[in-house]
Design a protein around this motif. Sequence first.
Motif, PDB file in Angstrom:
ATOM      1  N   CYS A  26       0.827  -1.210   0.000  1.00 12.61           N
ATOM      2  CA  CYS A  26       0.000   0.000   0.000  1.00 12.61           C
ATOM      3  C   CYS A  26       0.860   1.259   0.000  1.00 12.61           C
ATOM      4  O   CYS A  26       0.683   2.154  -0.823  1.00 12.61           O
ATOM      5  CB  CYS A  26      -0.926  -0.009   1.210  1.00 12.61           C
ATOM      6  N   CYS A  27       1.811   1.332   0.918  1.00 19.60           N
ATOM      7  CA  CYS A  27       2.670   2.520   1.001  1.00 19.60           C
ATOM      8  C   CYS A  27       3.557   2.641  -0.224  1.00 19.60           C
ATOM      9  O   CYS A  27       3.845   3.751  -0.682  1.00 19.60           O
ATOM     10  CB  CYS A  27       3.511   2.483   2.280  1.00 19.60           C
ATOM     11  N   SER A  28       3.975   1.510  -0.777  1.00 19.21           N
ATOM     12  CA  SER A  28       4.782   1.537  -1.998  1.00 19.21           C
ATOM     13  C   SER A  28       3.980   2.093  -3.162  1.00 19.21           C
ATOM     14  O   SER A  28       4.499   2.849  -3.982  1.00 19.21           O
ATOM     15  CB  SER A  28       5.293   0.132  -2.325  1.00 19.21           C
ATOM     16  N   GLU A  29       2.699   1.737  -3.234  1.00 19.96           N
ATOM     17  CA  GLU A  29       1.835   2.283  -4.282  1.00 19.96           C
ATOM     18  C   GLU A  29       1.615   3.775  -4.111  1.00 19.96           C
ATOM     19  O   GLU A  29       1.557   4.517  -5.086  1.00 19.96           O
ATOM     20  CB  GLU A  29       0.476   1.578  -4.269  1.00 19.96           C
ATOM     21  N   ILE A  30       1.498   4.221  -2.884  1.00 20.41           N
ATOM     22  CA  ILE A  30       1.241   5.636  -2.614  1.00 20.41           C
ATOM     23  C   ILE A  30       2.363   6.506  -3.159  1.00 20.41           C
ATOM     24  O   ILE A  30       2.118   7.568  -3.714  1.00 20.41           O
ATOM     25  CB  ILE A  30       1.068   5.882  -1.098  1.00 20.41           C
ATOM     26  N   ASN A  31       3.620   6.059  -3.016  1.00 18.66           N
ATOM     27  CA  ASN A  31       4.704   6.942  -3.430  1.00 18.66           C
ATOM     28  C   ASN A  31       5.509   6.445  -4.623  1.00 18.66           C
ATOM     29  O   ASN A  31       6.438   7.110  -5.037  1.00 18.66           O
ATOM     30  CB  ASN A  31       5.625   7.269  -2.257  1.00 18.66           C
ATOM     31  N   GLY A  32       5.199   5.280  -5.175  1.00 15.83           N
ATOM     32  CA  GLY A  32       5.883   4.817  -6.371  1.00 15.83           C
ATOM     33  C   GLY A  32       7.259   4.225  -6.140  1.00 15.83           C
ATOM     34  O   GLY A  32       8.021   4.055  -7.080  1.00 15.83           O
ATOM     35  N   ALA A  33       7.625   3.912  -4.912  1.00 14.88           N
ATOM     36  CA  ALA A  33       8.911   3.285  -4.593  1.00 14.88           C
ATOM     37  C   ALA A  33       8.671   2.222  -3.524  1.00 14.88           C
ATOM     38  O   ALA A  33       7.677   2.280  -2.797  1.00 14.88           O
ATOM     39  CB  ALA A  33       9.900   4.325  -4.083  1.00 14.88           C
ATOM     40  N   ASP A  34       9.565   1.259  -3.432  1.00 11.79           N
ATOM     41  CA  ASP A  34       9.432   0.224  -2.405  1.00 11.79           C
ATOM     42  C   ASP A  34       9.606   0.839  -1.019  1.00 11.79           C
ATOM     43  O   ASP A  34      10.584   1.532  -0.759  1.00 11.79           O
ATOM     44  CB  ASP A  34      10.480  -0.871  -2.593  1.00 11.79           C
ATOM     45  N   VAL A  35       8.646   0.608  -0.146  1.00 16.35           N
ATOM     46  CA  VAL A  35       8.670   1.121   1.215  1.00 16.35           C
ATOM     47  C   VAL A  35       8.451  -0.042   2.174  1.00 16.35           C
ATOM     48  O   VAL A  35       7.595  -0.886   1.939  1.00 16.35           O
ATOM     49  CB  VAL A  35       7.565   2.187   1.430  1.00 16.35           C
ATOM     50  N   ASP A  36       9.235  -0.070   3.237  1.00 15.25           N
ATOM     51  CA  ASP A  36       9.057  -1.069   4.289  1.00 15.25           C
ATOM     52  C   ASP A  36       8.270  -0.462   5.434  1.00 15.25           C
ATOM     53  O   ASP A  36       8.494   0.693   5.795  1.00 15.25           O
ATOM     54  CB  ASP A  36      10.414  -1.541   4.831  1.00 15.25           C
ATOM     55  N   CYS A  37       7.359  -1.232   5.989  1.00 14.15           N
ATOM     56  CA  CYS A  37       6.593  -0.797   7.154  1.00 14.15           C
ATOM     57  C   CYS A  37       6.729  -1.842   8.256  1.00 14.15           C
ATOM     58  O   CYS A  37       7.106  -2.981   8.018  1.00 14.15           O
ATOM     59  CB  CYS A  37       5.120  -0.594   6.809  1.00 14.15           C
ATOM     60  N   ARG A  38       6.379  -1.448   9.435  1.00 15.06           N
ATOM     61  CA  ARG A  38       6.530  -2.285  10.612  1.00 15.06           C
ATOM     62  C   ARG A  38       5.607  -3.493  10.577  1.00 15.06           C
ATOM     63  O   ARG A  38       4.464  -3.422  10.140  1.00 15.06           O
ATOM     64  CB  ARG A  38       6.205  -1.443  11.846  1.00 15.06           C
ATOM     65  N   VAL A  39       6.135  -4.597  11.058  1.00 15.29           N
ATOM     66  CA  VAL A  39       5.375  -5.829  11.243  1.00 15.29           C
ATOM     67  C   VAL A  39       5.307  -6.064  12.749  1.00 15.29           C
ATOM     68  O   VAL A  39       6.301  -5.903  13.456  1.00 15.29           O
ATOM     69  CB  VAL A  39       6.073  -7.019  10.553  1.00 15.29           C
ATOM     70  N   PHE A  40       4.148  -6.418  13.233  1.00 17.69           N
ATOM     71  CA  PHE A  40       3.945  -6.635  14.663  1.00 17.69           C
ATOM     72  C   PHE A  40       3.865  -8.125  14.941  1.00 17.69           C
ATOM     73  O   PHE A  40       3.096  -8.837  14.296  1.00 17.69           O
ATOM     74  CB  PHE A  40       2.665  -5.947  15.125  1.00 17.69           C
ATOM     75  N   GLU A  41       4.642  -8.593  15.900  1.00 11.54           N
ATOM     76  CA  GLU A  41       4.603 -10.003  16.272  1.00 11.54           C
ATOM     77  C   GLU A  41       3.869 -10.145  17.590  1.00 11.54           C
ATOM     78  O   GLU A  41       4.147  -9.421  18.552  1.00 11.54           O
ATOM     79  CB  GLU A  41       6.018 -10.565  16.357  1.00 11.54           C
ATOM     80  N   TYR A  42       2.913 -11.078  17.603  1.00  9.18           N
ATOM     81  CA  TYR A  42       2.095 -11.286  18.792  1.00  9.18           C
ATOM     82  C   TYR A  42       1.670 -12.739  18.840  1.00  9.18           C
ATOM     83  O   TYR A  42       1.122 -13.265  17.863  1.00  9.18           O
ATOM     84  CB  TYR A  42       0.878 -10.360  18.749  1.00  9.18           C
ATOM     85  N   ASN A  43       1.940 -13.394  19.952  1.00  7.65           N
ATOM     86  CA  ASN A  43       1.581 -14.803  20.151  1.00  7.65           C
ATOM     87  C   ASN A  43       2.044 -15.691  19.001  1.00  7.65           C
ATOM     88  O   ASN A  43       1.304 -16.544  18.514  1.00  7.65           O
ATOM     89  CB  ASN A  43       0.070 -14.954  20.369  1.00  7.65           C
ATOM     90  N   GLY A  44       3.270 -15.462  18.531  1.00  3.24           N
ATOM     91  CA  GLY A  44       3.854 -16.306  17.503  1.00  3.24           C
ATOM     92  C   GLY A  44       3.405 -16.025  16.081  1.00  3.24           C
ATOM     93  O   GLY A  44       3.783 -16.732  15.158  1.00  3.24           O
TER      94      GLY A  44
END
Length: 118
Positions: free
Chosen positions: A43-61
């Motif tokens: 989604c964020c990559s589409e918004i700005n036209g470049a590859d963007v990394d966003c946070r991943v949340f880990e919870y209960n495995g």
Amino acid sequence: MQLAGFDIEYNKIAERFRFLSSPTIRVNGQDICGFVKENRCGCCSEINGADVDCRVFEYNGESYEVPPNEMLAEAILKTIFGTTSDCYCGDYKLPDNLKTFYEGKASKSAYSCGSNCC
């Protein structure tokens, strides 16, 4: 939280609040989600036209792009009523993924991916 007498403030200002990744969720200045793990955000990559990394949340495995409500509730309560003090107070540099995102977003006007990602 308002019922418990806490004020809630929602901001989308990365540098001012020294975000470690996107999204960053803080209570009393402390990032409530612990460590930072990221992956490519379509989604964020589409918004700005470049590859963007966003946070991943880990919870209960499990890994989530959007933090589960239970995880948020536990983290908020632990931060408010716990004794942890993992505040990051050192020199700050806007993470590259956020810099890329905001630069790209500024170059594309009023585009929306239609989801609630960021």
